[in-house]
Design a protein around this motif. Structure first.
Motif, PDB file in Angstrom:
ATOM      1  N   VAL A 235      18.028  -2.622   0.436  1.00 20.95           N
ATOM      2  CA  VAL A 235      16.814  -1.923   0.877  1.00 20.95           C
ATOM      3  C   VAL A 235      16.133  -1.258  -0.314  1.00 20.95           C
ATOM      4  CG1 VAL A 235      15.910  -0.087   2.346  1.00 20.95           C
ATOM      5  CG2 VAL A 235      17.737  -1.565   3.190  1.00 20.95           C
ATOM      6  N   LEU A 236      16.916  -0.630  -1.163  1.00 20.68           N
ATOM      7  CA  LEU A 236      16.349   0.030  -2.336  1.00 20.68           C
ATOM      8  C   LEU A 236      15.714  -0.971  -3.298  1.00 20.68           C
ATOM      9  CD1 LEU A 236      19.077   2.737  -3.093  1.00 20.68           C
ATOM     10  CD2 LEU A 236      16.794   3.104  -2.146  1.00 20.68           C
ATOM     11  N   ILE A 237      16.279  -2.166  -3.408  1.00 16.73           N
ATOM     12  CA  ILE A 237      15.698  -3.190  -4.282  1.00 16.73           C
ATOM     13  C   ILE A 237      14.282  -3.536  -3.823  1.00 16.73           C
ATOM     14  CG2 ILE A 237      15.839  -5.643  -4.901  1.00 16.73           C
ATOM     15  CD1 ILE A 237      18.872  -5.295  -5.100  1.00 16.73           C
ATOM     16  N   VAL A 238      14.091  -3.717  -2.516  1.00 16.20           N
ATOM     17  CA  VAL A 238      12.749  -3.990  -1.993  1.00 16.20           C
ATOM     18  C   VAL A 238      11.824  -2.810  -2.273  1.00 16.20           C
ATOM     19  CG1 VAL A 238      11.401  -4.454   0.087  1.00 16.20           C
ATOM     20  CG2 VAL A 238      13.640  -5.526  -0.211  1.00 16.20           C
ATOM     21  N   THR A 239      12.344  -1.618  -2.088  1.00 17.86           N
ATOM     22  CA  THR A 239      11.556  -0.413  -2.353  1.00 17.86           C
ATOM     23  C   THR A 239      11.106  -0.357  -3.809  1.00 17.86           C
ATOM     24  OG1 THR A 239      12.848   0.764  -0.668  1.00 17.86           O
ATOM     25  CG2 THR A 239      11.572   2.102  -2.203  1.00 17.86           C
ATOM     26  N   PHE A 240      11.993  -0.686  -4.727  1.00 22.17           N
ATOM     27  CA  PHE A 240      11.671  -0.630  -6.138  1.00 22.17           C
ATOM     28  C   PHE A 240      10.782  -1.799  -6.572  1.00 22.17           C
ATOM     29  CE2 PHE A 240      14.285   2.873  -6.127  1.00 22.17           C
ATOM     30  CZ  PHE A 240      14.572   3.382  -7.382  1.00 22.17           C
ATOM     31  N   LEU A 241      10.846  -2.930  -5.864  1.00 20.52           N
ATOM     32  CA  LEU A 241       9.890  -4.007  -6.119  1.00 20.52           C
ATOM     33  C   LEU A 241       8.467  -3.505  -5.858  1.00 20.52           C
ATOM     34  CD1 LEU A 241      11.687  -7.091  -4.508  1.00 20.52           C
ATOM     35  CD2 LEU A 241      10.973  -6.911  -6.899  1.00 20.52           C
ATOM     36  N   GLY A 242       8.297  -2.728  -4.783  1.00 18.38           N
ATOM     37  CA  GLY A 242       6.987  -2.153  -4.484  1.00 18.38           C
ATOM     38  C   GLY A 242       6.515  -1.205  -5.569  1.00 18.38           C
ATOM     39  N   ILE A 243       7.432  -0.416  -6.123  1.00 19.49           N
ATOM     40  CA  ILE A 243       7.067   0.479  -7.225  1.00 19.49           C
ATOM     41  C   ILE A 243       6.640  -0.336  -8.443  1.00 19.49           C
ATOM     42  CG2 ILE A 243       7.976   2.181  -8.854  1.00 19.49           C
ATOM     43  CD1 ILE A 243       9.719   3.241  -6.558  1.00 19.49           C
ATOM     44  N   GLY A 244       7.356  -1.431  -8.717  1.00 21.61           N
ATOM     45  CA  GLY A 244       6.963  -2.296  -9.823  1.00 21.61           C
ATOM     46  C   GLY A 244       5.576  -2.882  -9.632  1.00 21.61           C
ATOM     47  N   SER A 245       5.194  -3.161  -8.369  1.00 20.76           N
ATOM     48  CA  SER A 245       3.855  -3.701  -8.115  1.00 20.76           C
ATOM     49  C   SER A 245       2.770  -2.693  -8.473  1.00 20.76           C
ATOM     50  CB  SER A 245       3.724  -4.106  -6.638  1.00 20.76           C
ATOM     51  OG  SER A 245       3.601  -2.974  -5.790  1.00 20.76           O
ATOM     52  N   VAL A 246       3.082  -1.416  -8.378  1.00 20.13           N
ATOM     53  CA  VAL A 246       2.117  -0.387  -8.769  1.00 20.13           C
ATOM     54  C   VAL A 246       1.926  -0.395 -10.289  1.00 20.13           C
ATOM     55  CG1 VAL A 246       1.583   2.079  -8.767  1.00 20.13           C
ATOM     56  CG2 VAL A 246       2.693   1.042  -6.778  1.00 20.13           C
ATOM     57  N   PHE A 247       3.028  -0.428 -11.032  1.00 23.28           N
ATOM     58  CA  PHE A 247       2.924  -0.455 -12.488  1.00 23.28           C
ATOM     59  C   PHE A 247       2.134  -1.676 -12.967  1.00 23.28           C
ATOM     60  CE2 PHE A 247       6.851   2.233 -12.309  1.00 23.28           C
ATOM     61  CZ  PHE A 247       6.332   3.321 -12.989  1.00 23.28           C
ATOM     62  N   GLY A 248       2.509  -2.873 -12.481  1.00 20.70           N
ATOM     63  CA  GLY A 248       1.846  -4.085 -12.928  1.00 20.70           C
ATOM     64  C   GLY A 248       0.393  -4.151 -12.499  1.00 20.70           C
ATOM     65  N   GLY A 249       0.123  -3.810 -11.233  1.00 14.52           N
ATOM     66  CA  GLY A 249      -1.251  -3.850 -10.746  1.00 14.52           C
ATOM     67  C   GLY A 249      -2.150  -2.868 -11.462  1.00 14.52           C
ATOM     68  N   MET A 250      -1.639  -1.685 -11.771  1.00 18.14           N
ATOM     69  CA  MET A 250      -2.429  -0.680 -12.486  1.00 18.14           C
ATOM     70  C   MET A 250      -2.757  -1.146 -13.900  1.00 18.14           C
ATOM     71  SD  MET A 250      -3.028   2.190 -10.649  1.00 18.14           S
ATOM     72  CE  MET A 250      -2.980   3.660 -11.677  1.00 18.14           C
ATOM     73  N   GLN A 251      -1.782  -1.737 -14.585  1.00 21.28           N
ATOM     74  CA  GLN A 251      -2.005  -2.169 -15.961  1.00 21.28           C
ATOM     75  C   GLN A 251      -3.158  -3.164 -16.061  1.00 21.28           C
ATOM     76  OE1 GLN A 251       1.849  -3.631 -17.094  1.00 21.28           O
ATOM     77  NE2 GLN A 251       2.621  -1.625 -17.687  1.00 21.28           N
ATOM     78  N   VAL A 252      -3.143  -4.189 -15.220  1.00 26.76           N
ATOM     79  CA  VAL A 252      -4.180  -5.221 -15.263  1.00 26.76           C
ATOM     80  C   VAL A 252      -5.512  -4.685 -14.745  1.00 26.76           C
ATOM     81  CG1 VAL A 252      -4.897  -7.439 -14.297  1.00 26.76           C
ATOM     82  CG2 VAL A 252      -2.561  -7.124 -15.099  1.00 26.76           C
ATOM     83  N   SER A 253      -5.485  -4.008 -13.618  1.00 25.68           N
ATOM     84  CA  SER A 253      -6.723  -3.604 -12.961  1.00 25.68           C
ATOM     85  C   SER A 253      -7.463  -2.518 -13.732  1.00 25.68           C
ATOM     86  CB  SER A 253      -6.420  -3.130 -11.534  1.00 25.68           C
ATOM     87  OG  SER A 253      -5.764  -4.146 -10.816  1.00 25.68           O
ATOM     88  N   LEU A 254      -6.733  -1.592 -14.337  1.00 32.34           N
ATOM     89  CA  LEU A 254      -7.401  -0.575 -15.144  1.00 32.34           C
ATOM     90  C   LEU A 254      -8.062  -1.198 -16.372  1.00 32.34           C
ATOM     91  CD1 LEU A 254      -4.876   2.427 -15.037  1.00 32.34           C
ATOM     92  CD2 LEU A 254      -7.112   2.265 -13.920  1.00 32.34           C
ATOM     93  N   ALA A 255      -7.373  -2.159 -16.990  1.00 32.60           N
ATOM     94  CA  ALA A 255      -7.965  -2.844 -18.141  1.00 32.60           C
ATOM     95  C   ALA A 255      -9.223  -3.607 -17.729  1.00 32.60           C
ATOM     96  CB  ALA A 255      -6.950  -3.799 -18.764  1.00 32.60           C
ATOM     97  N   ALA A 256      -9.172  -4.288 -16.592  1.00 30.89           N
ATOM     98  CA  ALA A 256     -10.334  -5.037 -16.107  1.00 30.89           C
ATOM     99  C   ALA A 256     -11.482  -4.098 -15.746  1.00 30.89           C
ATOM    100  CB  ALA A 256      -9.940  -5.883 -14.898  1.00 30.89           C
ATOM    101  N   PHE A 257     -11.163  -2.961 -15.124  1.00 33.42           N
ATOM    102  CA  PHE A 257     -12.207  -2.012 -14.728  1.00 33.42           C
ATOM    103  C   PHE A 257     -12.929  -1.437 -15.946  1.00 33.42           C
ATOM    104  CE2 PHE A 257     -13.380   2.452 -14.050  1.00 33.42           C
ATOM    105  CZ  PHE A 257     -14.326   2.308 -13.042  1.00 33.42           C
ATOM    106  N   THR A 258     -12.171  -0.975 -16.924  1.00 36.07           N
ATOM    107  CA  THR A 258     -12.803  -0.381 -18.103  1.00 36.07           C
ATOM    108  C   THR A 258     -13.595  -1.414 -18.899  1.00 36.07           C
ATOM    109  OG1 THR A 258     -10.709  -0.672 -19.316  1.00 36.07           O
ATOM    110  CG2 THR A 258     -11.118   1.483 -18.316  1.00 36.07           C
TER     111      THR A 258
END
Length: 430
Positions: A235-258
C-alpha cells in the motif's frame, strides 16, 4: 499477550523528552553515521544530471544524454530493493563495500567511454552497473535510526530529519554537478560523484557499531521473508508512486510554463518555492509530538496533497502557481515522513532496509513515469496539461490508500514473520 520491549530509552535519555532535533542529534553514535552518510548520499542527486551534461557534451544530443541517464535510473530502481534485502540478510557493511567499489569503477568507465566518443550501446552497458550499484544510503540511515530509537517518540523526528536531508541533497547535488561540469570539465561531475560515493560509502560502512544487527538462530542466519510480502508495504509503495508523480510532473510542467511566458529563469524560483515548502513542513512535522496514529495522519495528509495538487492545472499566473506550489510542497513532507514511520511498525527489523528501498524506488519510478507522461501532454495538448499528472497520480494513490488503509495496521505481537524454526519477532502495534 504481554508486549516485549527492548532498547527502551532510560528516564534521562533525550528520547524520553518531547521530540525535537536537539534530542535526536544527541542520540549516542548518531553523528558517526550521519556525516559519512550525508557525503555518500550526495552523489545520489548528482548522478543523473552529471550523465546528461557529460553525454550531451560528447554527443551533442540531449536525446542520447537522456537515454543514458534513463538507463541508469531504471537500473537503480530495479536493483535497489534487492540491495536492501541483501543488507538486511548479510549486514549493511557486507553489501556496501563491494557496492561502492563497483559503482566507482563503473561510473569512471562510463566517463571514459563518453570522453572516447564510444557508441551509445557501450554507454548503456556501462550505465546499467552504474545505476544498479548506487548505494542505498538513505534507507540504510533510516534503518539505523529505527534500531537506535526503537520504542522512542523520536522516530517521527528522525523520519522528518531524513526527509529534510533528502530535500537538501537534491538542492545541493544538482548545483554542485552543474558547477563542476560547466566551470571545471564536463567529466568533473561524474568523477566527483564516483569519488564521493567511494569515500563516504567506505566511511559509512566502517561504523559497524550502529548498523542493524543480522538476526541469527544458533549458528544459522535467519532468512527473513521479503518486505514486499507485507500488505502494508505494498500500500505504501502505491502511495509513494503518487508522490513521485508530483515531483516528476512539477519538474516538466514548471519548465514548460516558464518557457511559455518567456521567463525560463523563473523555473528555478518556482521549483525552489515548492522545495522550500517541503523542507519547512518537514522541519515542523518532526518537531511536533503527534498523538494521532500514523496511518490516520497519512490518510489526512495525503488527502491534503491530492487536493492541492489538483489545483495546479488551473493556475495561470506566477504568483498563484508559486502559492500552490508552496502548499503542495508543504503537504508532501508529512506524507513521506509518516510513510517511513509506518515501516517501523509494519516490518520486522530484519527487513526494514529493504522496505525503505522499495519506498525510495517507488518515488523514483513515479517520478520517471510522470516526467515522460507530462512531457507528452505538454507537447500534444495545451500548455499546463502536464499538471494533470500530479493530480491524477495523487488521486489514484489516495483512492488506493482509502480502500486498503486497514492493511497499514501492524500484525499482532508475537506473530511469526520470518522463515526460521522458532524465530519470532515482537512487532510494535500502533
Amino acid at each position: 499477550m504481554a508486549s516485549t520491549v527492548t532498547n527502551r530509552p532510560s528516564k534521562d535519555s533525550p528520547a524520553s523528552s518531547r521530540p525535537g532535533y536537539g534530542q535526536l542529534l544527541r542520540t549516542r553514535g548518531a553523528w558517526t553515521f550521519l556525516l559519512p552518510g550525508f557525503a555518500a548520499r550526495q552523489p545520489f542527486a548528482m548522478l543523473t544530471l552529471s550523465i546528461v551534461l557529460l553525454v550531451q557534451h560528447t554527443t551533442g544530443s540531449y536525446g542520447a544524454a537522456g537515454a543514458a541517464a534513463a538507463v541508469t535510473g531504471v537500473s537503480m530502481a530495479v536493483f535497489a530493493p534487492y540491495s536492501g534485502r541483501l543488507a538486511d540478510r548479510y549486514g549493511q557493511r557486507a553489501v556496501l563495500i563491494p557496492g561502492v567499489l563497483v559503482h566507482a569503477v563503473s561510473g569512471l568507465t562510463l566517463t571514459a567511454l563518453a570522453l572516447a566518443h564510444a557508441p551509445l550501446w557501450a554507454l548503456f552497458l556501462a550505465a546499467v552497473p552504474t545505476g544498479a550499484s548506487v548505494p542505498q544510503i538513505g534507507p540504510m540511515v533510516r534503518a539505523r535510526w529505527a534500531v537506535q530509537l526503537k520504542g522512542s517518540p523520536l522516530l517521527t523526528t528522525a523520519a522528518a530529519f531524513e526527509s529534510v536531508t533528502d530535500e537538501l541533497t537534491f538542492v545541493v547535488g544538482p548545483l554542485l554537478a552543474t558547477a563542476l561540469c560547466t566551470a571545471v570539465n564536463p567529466a568533473a561531475g561524474l568523477v566527483a560523484e564516483a569519488s564521493l560515493t567511494l569515500l563516504g560509502g567506505l566511511l559509512f560502512a566502517a561504523r559497524k557499531s550502529t548498523q542493524p544487527p543480522v538476526a541469527v538462530e544458533g549458528h544459522a542466519r535467519v532468512e527473513h521473508a521479503s518486505a514486499l510480502r507485507v500488505p502494508g508495504v505494498r500500500v505504501l509503495i502505491v502511495t509513494f508512486l503518487g508522490i513521485g508523480s508530483v515531483f516528476g510532473g512539477m519538474q516538466v510542467s514548471l519548465a514548460a510554463f516558464t518557457e511559455s511566458i518567456g521567463e525560463p529563469g523563473l523555473n528555478g524560483v518556482l521549483y525552489g518555492t515548492f522545495a522550500a515548502g517541503n523542507m519547512l513542513s518537514g522541519l515542523v512535522c518532526g518537531a511536533i509530538a503527534w498523538k494521532a496514529a500514523p496511518r490516520h495522519r497519512l490518510v489526512v495528509g495525503y488527502a491534503a496533497l491530492a487536493l492541492t495538487a489538483s489545483g495546479l492545472w488551473a493556475a495561470h499566473s506566477v504568483p498563484v502557481l508559486a502559492g500552490l506550489g508552496l502548499l503542495v510542497g508543504m503537504c508532501i513532507a508529512p506524507a513521506l515522513i509518516t510513510g517511513y514511520t509506518l515501516v517501523e511498525n509494519l516490518v520486522p527489523a530484519g527487513a526494514r532496509t529493504e522496505a525503505f528501498t522499495w519506498l525510495t524506488g517507488a518515488v523514483a519510478l513515479g517520478q520517471a513515469a510522470a516526467v515522460t507522461i507530462a512531457g507528452q501532454l505538454e507537447d500534444r495538448l495545451w500548455g499546463g496539461a502536464g499538471f494533470l499528472v500530479p493530480m491524477g497520480g495523487t488521486l489514484l494513490a489516495l483512492a488506493t490508500l482509502l480502500a486498503l488503509r486497514s492493511r497499514l495496521v501492524a500484525p499482532p505481537r508475537g506473530r511469526t514473520v520470518a522463515r526460521g524454526v522458532g524465530h519470532r519477532l515482537p512487532v510494535a502495534v500502533d
